[in-house]
Each structure stands twice: as C-alpha cells, then as structure tokens.
Design a protein around this motif. Structure first.
Motif, short mmCIF file in Angstrom:
data_model
loop_
_atom_site.label_atom_id
_atom_site.label_comp_id
_atom_site.label_asym_id
_atom_site.label_seq_id
_atom_site.Cartn_x
_atom_site.Cartn_y
_atom_site.Cartn_z
N SER A 178 0.82 -1.20 0.00
CA SER A 178 0.00 0.00 0.00
C SER A 178 0.86 1.26 0.00
O SER A 178 0.62 2.21 -0.75
CB SER A 178 -0.92 -0.01 1.22
OG SER A 178 -1.52 1.23 1.38
N ALA A 183 0.27 5.54 -0.77
CA ALA A 183 -0.74 5.79 0.25
C ALA A 183 -0.05 6.35 1.49
O ALA A 183 1.09 6.00 1.77
CB ALA A 183 -1.47 4.50 0.58
N GLN A 187 -3.94 6.18 5.34
CA GLN A 187 -4.70 5.53 4.26
C GLN A 187 -4.42 4.03 4.25
O GLN A 187 -5.32 3.22 3.99
CB GLN A 187 -4.32 6.13 2.91
CG GLN A 187 -4.94 7.50 2.66
CD GLN A 187 -4.44 8.11 1.36
OE1 GLN A 187 -3.27 8.01 1.03
NE2 GLN A 187 -5.33 8.74 0.62
N THR A 188 -3.19 3.67 4.54
CA THR A 188 -2.83 2.25 4.59
C THR A 188 -3.55 1.55 5.73
O THR A 188 -4.10 0.46 5.57
CB THR A 188 -1.31 2.10 4.77
OG1 THR A 188 -0.67 2.78 3.70
CG2 THR A 188 -0.90 0.65 4.78
N GLY A 191 -7.28 1.54 4.67
CA GLY A 191 -7.64 0.83 3.45
C GLY A 191 -7.21 -0.63 3.42
O GLY A 191 -7.84 -1.45 2.78
N VAL A 192 -6.13 -0.96 4.12
CA VAL A 192 -5.62 -2.32 4.01
C VAL A 192 -5.52 -3.01 5.38
O VAL A 192 -6.00 -4.12 5.56
CB VAL A 192 -4.23 -2.33 3.35
CG1 VAL A 192 -3.66 -3.73 3.33
CG2 VAL A 192 -4.32 -1.79 1.94
N PHE B 104 -3.50 -7.41 -1.92
CA PHE B 104 -4.31 -7.20 -0.71
C PHE B 104 -5.41 -8.26 -0.69
O PHE B 104 -5.81 -8.77 -1.74
CB PHE B 104 -4.96 -5.83 -0.73
CG PHE B 104 -3.98 -4.70 -0.85
CD1 PHE B 104 -2.84 -4.68 -0.08
CD2 PHE B 104 -4.21 -3.67 -1.74
CE1 PHE B 104 -1.93 -3.63 -0.19
CE2 PHE B 104 -3.32 -2.62 -1.87
CZ PHE B 104 -2.18 -2.61 -1.09
N TYR B 114 -7.30 0.37 -5.76
CA TYR B 114 -6.87 0.91 -4.47
C TYR B 114 -6.03 2.17 -4.61
O TYR B 114 -6.32 3.21 -4.00
CB TYR B 114 -6.08 -0.18 -3.72
CG TYR B 114 -5.56 0.27 -2.38
CD1 TYR B 114 -6.39 0.25 -1.26
CD2 TYR B 114 -4.26 0.72 -2.21
CE1 TYR B 114 -5.92 0.66 -0.03
CE2 TYR B 114 -3.79 1.14 -0.99
CZ TYR B 114 -4.63 1.10 0.10
OH TYR B 114 -4.16 1.51 1.32
N ILE B 118 -6.95 6.04 -3.54
CA ILE B 118 -6.14 6.73 -2.55
C ILE B 118 -5.83 8.15 -3.03
O ILE B 118 -5.83 9.10 -2.25
CB ILE B 118 -4.80 5.97 -2.36
CG1 ILE B 118 -5.03 4.67 -1.62
CG2 ILE B 118 -3.75 6.81 -1.69
CD1 ILE B 118 -5.29 4.86 -0.18
#
Lengths: 633, 258
Positions: A178, A183, A187-188, A191-192, B104, B114, B118
């Motif tokens: 990420s 990112a 955000q990481t 988002g992940v 992911f 993704y 972002i």
C-alpha cells in the motif's frame, strides 16, 4: 507391564480432559432443573416478556424484560464507550508506538485487566458515581451511564489485546504494497490493515462484550439496580438493573425452593443463553480467521467489496452518531447537541478539500487521545486507591480480625480466607487442567473428541462467574450438602479457572518442538516417559504462568464465592473444609455497600486486594519475559 | 555534477550514498546513474545491499527502525532525502514490486483500484478504465477480465505478481522498482514477467534486483554488481557479463563465488 501402566496413565488424562465437558453438562442440568418450575408456573412468554420484576410483591411478578433490557443497554453503552478507545489503543500499540513505549504501555493495559471486578465496582461506587452525581446535578450517580463506563473500562483490556494481535498479524507485505503506491500511513491503516484485521477486531469486540454481559460485582455496585426500563430509553442517567445484578442481590436472601428461587435460576438461564450466543459468534469468527490464513480457503470466501464495506461503515457510523446525539440531548441539552451536529456537518462538507496529510494528523491525533484516555483511567483508579488506601495499611490492619462490622480492626481472616480459597482452587484445577492439556496435545489427533472437549472448555470459559456461583450453590452447597463452606467455594473457583489453566498449558506444550519428542522416542522411551522427561520440563514456565494468572483471577473473584463459601464476619479462622470463610473481595463488597462509615478500611481492603492480585500478575509477567529471553527454539 | 546528470540524462542517481542499520554499515559510498526507459539490473551475493539500495529509491527503508542515511539520492535532480520531500508523493512516482507477491485480501478489481482511489479518483468509469489499462499493461487482462470481482488471493503466484505489477502501474509511476520479482515463481511465470519488464521500459524506467544472473543478462540494458555494501562495477550489461573490468565481478558472473 509398562504397556498397562501407559494405558492407565492415558485413561487418567482422558478423565481429566472430560471434566470440563462434564462440568458444562452439570451446570446446564442444575440450571435447567432449578429453573424448570418457574417456566411451567408463569410460562416462558410472561417470563421473558413481562414488564415487571417484583418477586417479593403480592402478587409476585416475574417479568425479566426490564432485566434483559438493562443488561443489553448497559452492554451497548459499554461498547460505545470501549470500541473507539479499544481500537484506537490497539492501532496505537501495533502501528504507532515505538518498541520502548510499547514495552511500557502493554504491561499497563495488562495491569488494567488484572484489577479485580469488585475493586472496579468499589472505585465506581465511591468515585465515578459521585462525579456523575455532581457533574450532571442529579440526586444519585448510580446509573446506566456509570455501569456502562465501568464495564467499558473492564472490557477494554480484552478488546485492546485481541485486536492488537489481529492487527499485528496482518502481513507486513500488505502494508508495504500500500505504501508503495503512494498511500499515507493512515490511508494504509484504513484501506488495508484494518480491513485485513476486521474479523479479528470483530472477535475482540464480541469477546469484550461477553465480558461486559457476564460481569456482576462492578455493575451491581454502580447501576442503582432499579428494575425499570429508562424513560426515554436513552436516558443514561436513569438507574437500571442487569440480569447479573439481580442474581447477585437476590440470591443471598431467597428461600430455597420458592418460586422466587426458581425464577432466579430462570434469570441465570437467560443470562447463559445470551452469553452463549455472544461466545458462539466470537468462536465462529475466530474460526473463520484461522481458516483465512490459508490462501485456498480465502478464495472460497466471498470478500466484501469496497462499496459494500463503505456503505456498511457509513450506516453504522450514522447509527452511532444518532445514538450519541440522543445521549448528548439528555445530558447536555438540545442546544449543545445541535451545535455539535452542525460542526460535524461542516467538517463533512469540506472533507474533499482537506489534504491527506491533515487527515492523517487528525486521525493519529484521535488514536493518540484514545490511548491517553485509557492510561489516564488506569492512572486515576490506581492513584485513588493507593493514595487513600496507604494510610489504612498498618501491621494491625493486616494481622487483626475486624471489629465493629469492619469499621475498625483489620482484615486478617479475610486475607487468610482468600489464600485458602485460592490455594484450594489451584489444587483442584491444576492437576485436572494440566492433565486435560496433556491429553489434548500429546495423546490425540484433532478429531470429534478433541472438538467436543475444546468446545466444553470454551463454553466453561464463557460462562459468567455468577452462574458458577449459582451452580456451586445448587450442586455443592445444597445437593451434595457441603453447606456454605471453604470446600464448596474452592471447587467452584477451581472450575472457573480450569479453562485458563487448560489453555495456557496447551499452548506451552505445543510450543515444545516435535524434535524433542522424536529424539526421546528414538531412544526407546515410552509415551509417558517422553512427556515426563522431554516435554513437561521445557513447558514448565508456560504452565507456571498460566497457573499464576489463574491465582490472580481466583483471588479477585467475588461472584462465585458469594453464595458458596463466604461470610462477612468471622473472628476465627476456618478449622476445616466445611467451615465458611471470610474473603477479601467479599469483605470489600460488604464494607462498601452495607457498612457506612468504614471509608478508611474500605480503601485499605481494596489496596491489599489490588496489591495481592497485581503482585501475582507481576510474578507471571517476570517469569514470562525471563524465559522468553533465555529459551528460544 | 548536475551537468553530468544532464549530459547522461539520468532520471535517478545516487552520490556517495551511505546507509546504516544501527551499527551496521549496509551501503558504502554508492554512486549510480539510472537512465530513463531502460531496465537496470542489480546483482550480487545475498546480503550485498542490492535490495537495500533499491529500497532507498522510494524510501521504503524509512519503515525500518534505526536506519540512517547520508549522501544524496537524486530523482530528476532533486534529493529525495531532503527535509521538504513528500515521501508519499515520491512513492506514487516511484512504484515497487516485491519479492513475494503481495496482493491485498480484496478482489482483483479492488487491488488495482486501491491506488487511484487513494489519490482521489472516485468516478466509477474512470476507475474501470484504469483497471483495464493497468491489467492490459501487465499482460493479465486476458486471463482475469471475466472474474475481476473474485478474490486476488485465488490467482496463481505468477498471476498475483503480475497483478502487483498492474497495481503499481495503476498510479502511473515513472520508475518501477522490482525486488527479486521472480524468486517465488516457476520458470513459465518467470519468463512472462521477464517479457513484461522489457515491454514496460517503453513507458517506464525499471530497476530490478535479482539473484538470477541469466535473468539480468536477458532483460537488462545496464547492470550493477554489488558486494559487501559497495557498488563494485556498473555498466552496459553485455560488457559486465562478457568483459568485466573488476576481478570481483568476473569471479561472480563466472560463478566462482556467490
């Protein structure tokens, strides 16, 4: 000859392994047996749906609806309080904290987990409810709010440690992948990392919720215990009464065999069913989590698409905002609520124009605040109890029996009683627990039998402590005729800590590499010789840690001994196993709820109990870290 | 120095770059010039610092505690270790593909979307286009176009790695760093990725760390040989493999140690 001996040993360990399962069946059997009459007398529908709980009125009313509502409301409030703090703290520990900070903060959180529930209750009663009373200018601070805050705090350590494990288990590669597309760290995380750890975090929340639902002492001491449904329903300052609180209060005064007695067992059944549902949910989720680590299984599961996840997040966020707004409306008035909502809307309106860097600052700010709040809570509790308790400590206090209903004199018999209870409980639970763990890890392959045993252990682990108390009363005190006695208390406590010992021992045995076993077998050793000489010695520190943790837990528990072993005032030490005893947690409970004018001795007792339990935990932590450093496989 | 850079037109250069993991001196006075639209290979025995150097280029080493760097690392003439540099923006321009495929735990589509999301792209149609384009550039589109919404973890290792390349492409970087991208793959998947590297250099600059000398010889235009934290020799790939100037390089490429 050796063959027979081996079979005997195997049989012995099998017997210890099924104790947990048998215990679960016994608990269920005695609850159902003693709850049965009330269901046939008033009917299931009235029992669950009736709006009035007044078992001593005439005619008596046995509607548990207000109690169920009370339990759910207090738990809901606790989760609203604990979820953001818990997840924030877990994110802080796993993503933001440096190694050195983590080395201090993590034990602090474990310390929070070690504080006995009656000490939480005591703190809630003398400090928290007082703050609420003054802060909101109400006649009494004993309320839904107080219960929720206190239960939230108690659920925090579970939520934090389980979610931190889940977040730390997210592979580093995800994070790097990420960051490599540009990112930000936040955000990481959003988002992940959090989506990947979502099932673990959910399990953490559910486990925390289970802890909150099953808690008795703390909640009973601060919620006011009026069996009413708050009106309006989000009036957090209204007193409420939970299922557990009802059992704690009424069980001691009920006539055995009366309708009221049976109704209380009915309440325990309802409680058990609710915790069962919660625990099964947690089990299913962790099961899924375990499966998910294998790629093929991951492929079978349909993954939430980002849109669905976003929608889910948004709707649950709105729900939380609505709830908080309702609460704010009650406690702070409509004006503040409207201003807060307007501010929220304004931020939402300009969110597109905020740079990602600022978003990250704000998010990390919140994370940082959440861990600060958690540490602050711990600090306040410890400071309050230590600063007020120290003046009470003296040689006399530790060595004299209480006088004048505990207002004067000491707590010597309570200390001794607690030591007897805990020592006895460990004597009961240790051989059974270690045996069960040996059977599970060394003698069987994973199959239906281990599955049943493991489920039994999990169920026993999820059973609220007050239910153990009820079972001990019905089975040991009455059915087996032990009476209120040391023996009944230590068996009840022993059963309660059994799952902890089984699990930690199992973990310790599993961490012994197979190479050691194979090495021993290759020399012609039998199974039991191998276990005895090659497996148990290296597993000993782990077993010891589990045992010590159980000692801490048993020493701080009140609910299981409430009806099985303790009395408030007893000058003499117990002469035999069939005598009742005094115990520190119970002494503190009675001093703080039933004896006015005993402030100093309350704090003194709380401090002694706290030091005892924390001391025990510290020993466990030291042993663990010592062996982690010296033994590496 | 700046003049030289302009002369040889390097997109990425280091000047006397040193890196320390705590006490360990992991990169020693590394100076290298990477030309745009080429494939550059970094070779050398394990622990020689080639991955560390690669991770300097997008400041991935920042994630490791106790790392210090000095010297310069210039991207288009600007030092990426300067204080005011936005690391996040840098990583958008210098993408990275890792040793182990690391999709992911989301769907194929979400993996690619993704990055653009972002960086603020919300429009569904724009995202669809980016996903298709990235997958096509990574030579994966034909294999997955009918199952974009299935979990990425269900793909084979080679497909996962091409997905990760597509994910990198989705944010339109200028440089793609590849850290032993084929070491976890079988020969067929490896050859697909190698073809891809050569295709990619038309639009991007590729820097690849590899253990496999044949691979370096097959795909790269220029090769750097590293040993014990130093860049021993750097030059045209054919020259490095056929007429190395340094004895150490000669010993390594002829397989006398490594």
């Amino acid at each position: 000859m050796t063959g027979l001996w081996e079979i005997l040993i195997r049989g012995l360990w099998f017997c210890t392994a099924i104790v947990a399962v048998v215990a679960v069946f016994f608990i269920l059997f005695f609850l159902v047996r003693d709850a049965g009459p009330i269901f046939s007398a008033v009917g299931l529908e009235t029992f669950l749906g009736g709006a009035v709980w007044n078992p001593t009125g005439s005619p008596p009313a046995y509607g548990t609806f207000p109690l169920i509502a009370g339990t759910l409301l207090v738990t809901l409030g606790a989760m609203l309080f604990a979820t953001p703090l818990g997840i924030g703290s877990a994110l802080y520990l796993s993503e933001l904290a440096s190694g050195r900070v983590k080395a201090v903060v993590k034990p602090a959180i474990e310390l929070l987990a070690g504080i006995p529930s009656v000490v939480f209750g005591f703190f809630g009663l003398v400090v928290l409810t007082n703050w609420i009373r003054v802060g909101f200018d109400v006649p009494s601070g004993e309320s839904w709010l107080a219960g929720s805050i206190l239960l939230g705090v108690m659920a925090l350590p579970t939520i934090i440690s389980v979610s931190e494990d889940a977040i730390s288990a997210v592979p580093r590669e995800f994070k790097e992948g990420s960051l490599a597309v540009g990112a930000t760290h936040w955000q990481t995380i959003r988002g992940v990392i959090v989506p990947s750890a979502l099932s673990g975090i959910t399990a953490a929340l559910i486990l925390g919720m289970g802890r909150a639902i099953g808690e008795t002492m703390a909640v009973m001491m601060v919620t006011g215990n009026a069996a009413i449904i708050p009106d309006p329903v989000f009036d957090v300052l209204s007193p409420v009464r939970t299922l557990t609180g009802t059992l704690g209060i009424e069980m001691g005064e009920v006539a055995v065999g009366s309708a009221h007695y049976h109704a209380l067992f009915g309440v325990a059944m309802v409680l058990l069913v609710i915790t069962l549902i919660v625990n099964v949910c947690a089990m299913l989720i962790t099961e899924r989590l375990r499966e998910k680590t294998t790629a093929s299984a991951a492929a079978r599961h349909r993954i939430l698409s980002a849109e669905t996840a976003e929608r889910l997040l948004r709707s649950s966020g709105l729900l939380v905002i609505a709830l908080l707004a309702g609460v704010l409306w009650v406690v702070a008035g409509p004006c503040t609520t409207l201003i807060a909502l307007a501010a929220l809307a304004a931020v939402y309106g300009i969110r597109e124009r905020i740079s990602q860097r600022h978003v990250q600052h704000v998010a990390f700010g919140f994370i940082f605040i959440s861990i600060l709040i958690v540490l602050l809570i711990l600090g306040i509790i410890l400071y309050d109890i230590i600063s007020h308790g120290l003046p009470a400590l003296s040689w006399e206090f530790l060595t004299q029996p209480p006088r004048n209903l505990g207002r004067e004199g000491g707590i010597f018999p309570a200390i001794i009683g607690t030591l007897y209870l805990v020592g006895g409980a460990i004597l009961v639970a240790l051989p059974i627990g270690v045996g069960a763990a040996i059977y599970l890890t060394e003698y069987t392959r994973e199959g239906p039998v281990t599955k049943i045993i493991r489920s039994g252990v999990d169920l026993l682990n999820g059973t609220p402590s007050i239910v153990f108390g009820l079972f001990g009363f019905a089975f040991l005190v009455l059915f087996l005729g032990f009476g209120v006695s040391l023996l009944a208390g230590l068996i009840t406590l022993g059963l309660m800590v059994l799952p902890t010992i089984i699990r930690t021992t199992e973990e310790a045995l599993r961490s012994v590499p197979d190479a050691l076993r194979e090495g021993s077998f290759a020399l012609g050793a039998t199974k039991w010789q191998t276990i005895q000489r090659a497996v148990l010695p290296p597993a000993l520190p782990g077993i010891l840690t589990g045992t010590i943790l159980s000692i801490g837990r048993a020493a701080g528990e009140t609910a299981p001994i409430l009806f099985t072993a303790v009395v408030f005032s007893r000058r003499l030490l117990p002469g035999s196993l069939s005598d009742p005893v005094m115990a520190l947690p119970y002494h503190l409970f009675i001093l703080s709820t039933n004896v006015p004018g005993a402030e100093q001795n309350q704090y003194g007792t709380a401090l002694v109990l706290l030091l005892l339990v924390i001391g025990v935990y510290l020993v466990a932590i030291v042993i663990r870290s010592h062996y982690r450093k010296t033994v590496t496989w | 120095m700046v003049n030289r850079m302009q002369e040889n037109g390097a997109i990425l250069s280091t000047r006397d770059l040193n890196l320390y993991y705590g006490e360990k001196h992991a990169l020693i006075d590394v100076s290298i010039d990477i030309r745009p639209n080429t494939v550059t290979a970094l070779i050398g025995p394990s622990g020689c610092g080639k991955s560390t150097l690669l991770r300097c280029f997008n400041r991935m080493n920042d994630l490791v505690g106790g790392v210090r760097t000095n010297g310069e690392c210039l991207f288009k003439g600007k030092n990426i270790y300067a204080k005011e540099v936005d690391v996040v923006g840098l990583r958008k321009k210098i993408g990275m593909v890792f040793q182990k495929p690391n999709p992911f735990p989301k769907s194929i589509y979400e993996n690619i979307a993704y990055g653009p999301r972002i960086h603020g792209i919300k429009n569904k149609k724009a995202l669809d286009e980016i996903v298709e384009k990235s997958l096509k550039s990574a030579a994966l589109w034909d294999e997955v176009s009918d199952r974009l919404h299935e979990p990425a973890m269900g793909l084979s290792g080679g497909q996962q790695q091409r997905l990760c390349i597509a994910r990198t492409l989705s944010v339109e970087p200028e440089i793609i760093l590849m850290d032993e991208p084929c070491s976890a793959l079988d020969p067929i998947a490896t050859s697909k990725i190698e073809d891809l590297m050569i295709e990619l250099k038309e639009n991007y600059t590729v820097i690849v760390v590899t253990h496999n000398m044949q691979q370096a010889a097959r795909v790269s235009d220029e090769t750097g040989f590293m040993y014990l934290g130093k860049l021993v020799e750097f030059g045209d790939t054919v020259q490095i493999f056929e007429r190395p100037r340094e004895e150490l390089t000669n010993n390594y490429v002829t397989g006398r140690f490594g």
